[in-house]
Motif scaffolding. Structure first.
Motif, PDB file in Angstrom:
ATOM      1  N   GLY A   9       0.938  -1.216  -0.002  1.00 20.87           N
ATOM      2  CA  GLY A   9      -0.066   0.029  -0.145  1.00 20.87           C
ATOM      3  C   GLY A   9       0.886   1.175   0.029  1.00 20.87           C
ATOM      4  N   SER A  10       0.095   2.497  -0.620  1.00 18.94           N
ATOM      5  CA  SER A  10       1.019   3.398  -0.419  1.00 18.94           C
ATOM      6  C   SER A  10       0.797   4.609   0.512  1.00 18.94           C
ATOM      7  CB  SER A  10       0.610   4.370  -1.762  1.00 18.94           C
ATOM      8  OG  SER A  10      -0.904   4.496  -1.749  1.00 18.94           O
ATOM      9  N   TYR A  16       6.780   5.774   6.039  1.00 16.92           N
ATOM     10  CA  TYR A  16       7.491   5.990   7.161  1.00 16.92           C
ATOM     11  C   TYR A  16       8.132   4.686   7.613  1.00 16.92           C
ATOM     12  CZ  TYR A  16       8.629   7.656  11.825  1.00 16.92           C
ATOM     13  OH  TYR A  16       9.216   7.641  12.887  1.00 16.92           O
ATOM     14  N   ILE A  17       7.436   3.610   7.733  1.00 20.30           N
ATOM     15  CA  ILE A  17       7.992   2.250   8.379  1.00 20.30           C
ATOM     16  C   ILE A  17       8.786   1.831   7.085  1.00 20.30           C
ATOM     17  CG2 ILE A  17       7.318  -0.132   8.320  1.00 20.30           C
ATOM     18  CD1 ILE A  17       4.240   0.807   9.413  1.00 20.30           C
ATOM     19  N   LYS A  18       8.753   1.881   5.778  1.00 20.47           N
ATOM     20  CA  LYS A  18       9.907   1.664   4.975  1.00 20.47           C
ATOM     21  C   LYS A  18      11.151   2.222   5.256  1.00 20.47           C
ATOM     22  CE  LYS A  18      11.425   1.298   0.290  1.00 20.47           C
ATOM     23  NZ  LYS A  18      11.059   1.569  -1.190  1.00 20.47           N
ATOM     24  N   ILE A  31       5.296  -2.688  -2.116  1.00 16.49           N
ATOM     25  CA  ILE A  31       4.351  -3.322  -3.238  1.00 16.49           C
ATOM     26  C   ILE A  31       3.158  -2.361  -3.344  1.00 16.49           C
ATOM     27  CG2 ILE A  31       3.029  -5.086  -3.984  1.00 16.49           C
ATOM     28  CD1 ILE A  31       5.105  -7.047  -2.495  1.00 16.49           C
ATOM     29  N   GLN A  32       2.766  -1.700  -4.485  1.00 17.75           N
ATOM     30  CA  GLN A  32       1.619  -1.034  -4.808  1.00 17.75           C
ATOM     31  C   GLN A  32       0.936  -1.751  -5.608  1.00 17.75           C
ATOM     32  OE1 GLN A  32       3.435   2.929  -5.772  1.00 17.75           O
ATOM     33  NE2 GLN A  32       2.831   3.422  -3.522  1.00 17.75           N
ATOM     34  N   ALA A  48       8.716 -10.528   7.403  1.00 14.27           N
ATOM     35  CA  ALA A  48       7.575  -9.617   7.875  1.00 14.27           C
ATOM     36  C   ALA A  48       6.701  -8.873   6.764  1.00 14.27           C
ATOM     37  CB  ALA A  48       8.071  -8.442   8.684  1.00 14.27           C
ATOM     38  N   ALA A  49       5.262  -8.899   6.933  1.00 15.11           N
ATOM     39  CA  ALA A  49       4.521  -8.440   6.005  1.00 15.11           C
ATOM     40  C   ALA A  49       3.691  -7.373   6.511  1.00 15.11           C
ATOM     41  CB  ALA A  49       3.491  -9.552   5.385  1.00 15.11           C
ATOM     42  N   ILE A  50       3.749  -6.034   6.046  1.00 14.36           N
ATOM     43  CA  ILE A  50       3.037  -4.904   6.687  1.00 14.36           C
ATOM     44  C   ILE A  50       1.850  -4.225   5.776  1.00 14.36           C
ATOM     45  CG2 ILE A  50       3.213  -2.692   7.653  1.00 14.36           C
ATOM     46  CD1 ILE A  50       6.416  -3.770   7.848  1.00 14.36           C
ATOM     47  N   LEU A  51       0.881  -4.612   6.177  1.00 13.89           N
ATOM     48  CA  LEU A  51      -0.421  -4.162   5.480  1.00 13.89           C
ATOM     49  C   LEU A  51      -0.699  -2.644   5.679  1.00 13.89           C
ATOM     50  CD1 LEU A  51      -0.683  -7.303   5.274  1.00 13.89           C
ATOM     51  CD2 LEU A  51      -3.167  -6.951   5.204  1.00 13.89           C
TER      52      LEU A  51
END
Length: 199
Positions: A9-10, A16-18, A31-32, A48-51
């Motif tokens: 997501g964008s 910020y997390i990235k 990934i967008q 880790a996957a961050i939605l």
């Protein structure tokens, strides 16, 4: 073991997390849009996957597939998964798959910080899109939750003409004690009359 995160997501919170993950030597992939074979390959090997933080678990539109289901089906079984909230069905699936998950909206510190980021962005958007200045503007804030409380704090340097629309008597009294004009929900029409900006 390599630390590899997939951020979906964008949302500005995810950007910020990235940046934080990259500064901590994580291999962070952003990934967008739709999941393609390359994205699914990255998901299958991530730790880790961050939605998006505003993801609330489950499709919000009847008949539309929930994009998170494809993520959950593709993610490395040992990965930790983060999101705003997961549906009961998704939680059951992750428990069965022995996948660790974290619901950000259940963390009081995250929700407080998120409220302030949201309020700050809302005020910035108002400043850049209004046809007049916020200075001395008549502003209406609907609600009395964390975001509304942060909003009135961010509006204070610009205007003292703040109308707060709330349901609970204690929140109406709080608004009154802080010098704002309190309105009950059934007085919404009066609160909105002559307003320059509504949050």
């Amino acid at each position: 073991m390599e630390k590899r995160a997939v951020i979906l997501g964008s949302d500005s919170r995810n950007r910020y997390i990235k940046e934080i993950l990259l500064s901590q030597d994580w291999d962070a992939h952003w990934i967008q849009g739709q999941l393609d074979p390359t994205a699914i390959d990255v998901l299958s090997s991530c730790t880790a996957a961050i939605l998006p933080a505003n993801y609330l678990g489950g499709s919000q539109i009847e008949g539309i597939a929930d994009p998170a289901d494809e993520v959950l089906a593709s993610v490395n079984p040992g990965a930790a998964i983060f999101a705003g909230r997961f549906s009961p069905r998704q939680k059951a699936w992750m428990v069965d798959a022995k996948t660790e998950y974290f619901e950000l909206l259940e963390d009081p510190c995250f929700t407080l910080a998120n409220a302030h980021y949201t309020a700050e962005a809302a005020v910035a958007l108002a400043i850049t899109t209004m046809s007049r200045s916020l200075i001395g503007a008549t502003v209406v804030v609907i609600g009395s939750g964390r975001i509304a409380k942060a909003l009135v704090a961010y509006l204070e340097p610009f205007t003292k003409i703040v109308r707060v629309v709330a349901r609970r008597p204690e929140e109406l009294e709080r608004a009154n004690l802080l010098g704002y004009c309190p309105y009950e929900m059934d007085e919404m029409g009066w609160a909105l009359y002559g307003a320059d900006c509504v949050f």
